[in-house]
Write a protein that holds these residues in place. Sequence first.
Motif, PDB file in Angstrom:
ATOM      1  N   ILE A  39       0.864  -1.184   0.000  1.00  0.00           N
ATOM      2  CA  ILE A  39       0.000   0.000   0.000  1.00  0.00           C
ATOM      3  C   ILE A  39       0.897   1.229   0.000  1.00  0.00           C
ATOM      4  CG2 ILE A  39      -1.774   1.279   1.253  1.00  0.00           C
ATOM      5  CD1 ILE A  39      -2.704  -1.329   2.458  1.00  0.00           C
ATOM      6  N   THR A  40       0.613   2.162  -0.914  1.00  0.00           N
ATOM      7  CA  THR A  40       1.438   3.367  -1.062  1.00  0.00           C
ATOM      8  C   THR A  40       0.598   4.603  -0.794  1.00  0.00           C
ATOM      9  OG1 THR A  40       2.788   2.240  -2.726  1.00  0.00           O
ATOM     10  CG2 THR A  40       2.989   4.635  -2.593  1.00  0.00           C
ATOM     11  N   HIS A  41       0.964   5.357   0.238  1.00  0.00           N
ATOM     12  CA  HIS A  41       0.356   6.650   0.567  1.00  0.00           C
ATOM     13  C   HIS A  41      -1.170   6.568   0.635  1.00  0.00           C
ATOM     14  CE1 HIS A  41       4.266   8.405   0.265  1.00  0.00           C
ATOM     15  NE2 HIS A  41       4.370   8.226  -1.036  1.00  0.00           N
ATOM     16  N   VAL A  63      -1.417   8.873   7.221  1.00  0.00           N
ATOM     17  CA  VAL A  63      -1.130   8.311   5.902  1.00  0.00           C
ATOM     18  C   VAL A  63      -0.386   6.995   6.111  1.00  0.00           C
ATOM     19  CG1 VAL A  63       0.062   8.632   3.701  1.00  0.00           C
ATOM     20  CG2 VAL A  63      -1.049  10.573   4.804  1.00  0.00           C
ATOM     21  N   LEU A  64      -0.831   5.936   5.419  1.00  0.00           N
ATOM     22  CA  LEU A  64      -0.289   4.602   5.614  1.00  0.00           C
ATOM     23  C   LEU A  64       0.512   4.156   4.400  1.00  0.00           C
ATOM     24  CD1 LEU A  64      -0.115   1.819   7.077  1.00  0.00           C
ATOM     25  CD2 LEU A  64      -2.266   1.227   5.938  1.00  0.00           C
ATOM     26  N   ASP A  65       1.720   3.630   4.681  1.00  0.00           N
ATOM     27  CA  ASP A  65       2.536   2.934   3.676  1.00  0.00           C
ATOM     28  C   ASP A  65       2.908   1.585   4.276  1.00  0.00           C
ATOM     29  OD1 ASP A  65       3.497   4.963   1.349  1.00  0.00           O
ATOM     30  OD2 ASP A  65       3.313   6.048   3.240  1.00  0.00           O
ATOM     31  N   SER A  66       2.767   0.517   3.497  1.00  0.00           N
ATOM     32  CA  SER A  66       3.108  -0.795   4.029  1.00  0.00           C
ATOM     33  C   SER A  66       3.559  -1.721   2.915  1.00  0.00           C
ATOM     34  CB  SER A  66       1.915  -1.417   4.766  1.00  0.00           C
ATOM     35  OG  SER A  66       0.887  -1.761   3.847  1.00  0.00           O
ATOM     36  N   SER A 106       5.940  10.554  12.309  1.00  0.00           N
ATOM     37  CA  SER A 106       5.890   9.222  11.703  1.00  0.00           C
ATOM     38  C   SER A 106       6.113   8.145  12.749  1.00  0.00           C
ATOM     39  CB  SER A 106       6.942   9.081  10.593  1.00  0.00           C
ATOM     40  OG  SER A 106       8.250   9.146  11.119  1.00  0.00           O
ATOM     41  N   VAL A 107       5.501   6.998  12.497  1.00  0.00           N
ATOM     42  CA  VAL A 107       5.730   5.777  13.273  1.00  0.00           C
ATOM     43  C   VAL A 107       6.006   4.677  12.260  1.00  0.00           C
ATOM     44  CG1 VAL A 107       4.752   4.062  14.838  1.00  0.00           C
ATOM     45  CG2 VAL A 107       4.188   6.471  15.135  1.00  0.00           C
ATOM     46  N   GLN A 108       7.161   4.055  12.364  1.00  0.00           N
ATOM     47  CA  GLN A 108       7.490   2.989  11.415  1.00  0.00           C
ATOM     48  C   GLN A 108       8.069   1.789  12.156  1.00  0.00           C
ATOM     49  OE1 GLN A 108      10.213   4.622   8.543  1.00  0.00           O
ATOM     50  NE2 GLN A 108      11.299   5.826  10.058  1.00  0.00           N
ATOM     51  N   THR A 109       7.753   0.623  11.656  1.00  0.00           N
ATOM     52  CA  THR A 109       8.184  -0.599  12.305  1.00  0.00           C
ATOM     53  C   THR A 109       8.533  -1.656  11.274  1.00  0.00           C
ATOM     54  OG1 THR A 109       7.590  -2.285  13.942  1.00  0.00           O
ATOM     55  CG2 THR A 109       5.845  -1.551  12.476  1.00  0.00           C
TER      56      THR A 109
END
Length: 305
Positions: A39-41, A63-66, A106-109
């Motif tokens: 998933i982009t933006h 906003v989600l990127d995965s 941002s939160v990234q994992t």
Amino acid sequence: RDVTVQPHLAFELNGSAFDSAAQATPFAQVRKGEATLQITHLDVAPYLPYLPASLPVRLKAAVLDSSLKVSFEQAATNKLLVSGAFKLSGIKLSDKAGGELLSIASVQTVVKALRPLEQSLELESLEVNAPTLVVTRGKDGALNLPGASASDKPTGPVGSVAATATPQSSQPAAAQAQAPSGWQVALERLQVQGGRIRLTDESLAPTVKVDLADTQLKLKDVHWPLSKPVRFEAAAKLLARDVKGAKPANIQLSGEGTGQAGAVTAKLSDLGLSLAAPYLVNYLVPQANGMFEGELTASWKGSDL
């Protein structure tokens, strides 16, 4: 039956790209396969009206990127494994009244292995960048935090909690081992950087405005339930928001431990006693001024502090 099926689905939704691919053997005796989900933006704003109104906070933006990989196997024992990474950016939360509560750049994992059927989660890293928490205490003493109110007070004697917990902690080890374990979570590294807590206390006159700025936090080797000591480091600057030219106080914390044993060291420098003056004015007639510096160490083992 051993032919590999390769379904593929891709589309754009409100300008955000969604792509997926998979490989599977759905007709084999042992059904197995893997899929990728990208998933982009993905802007969550159009979907916020679907969130229940009963939530204690309001999500305003994100906003989600995965990029995730899902592996599965259906046999005598079913297996499901999820790995990959995801990122949430531009997060904004408000309280029920619509006031600003929390914003995070941002939160990234990075997910090493999520096994939901086995209740196991392994995270390689979790990074939180530039979180800002706005805490307001109204004139009635109520906080804008979820679940907090001016009437929140302990409901029993100080010793009642400890007395209640004693019989549980005295159970035999064999009985505790038979209790359901629940989820097992492991996190190799947690890092919070550029954090800020903005406190406004309107219950005092004049209003107190304090910032805990430049907050940094690092945790290593976190296992839940806490089966081994957690190492941590933290630092922050404490300053009065409306005092021009005021020198911020420096706070540093470090240590390791679990709920059963550990130690923590705190270092304080340039802490002006005037920051506490509004809270002491009703109890201390002489006005206290000056600077506080010190290094404190606390250690615990069981109930011994």
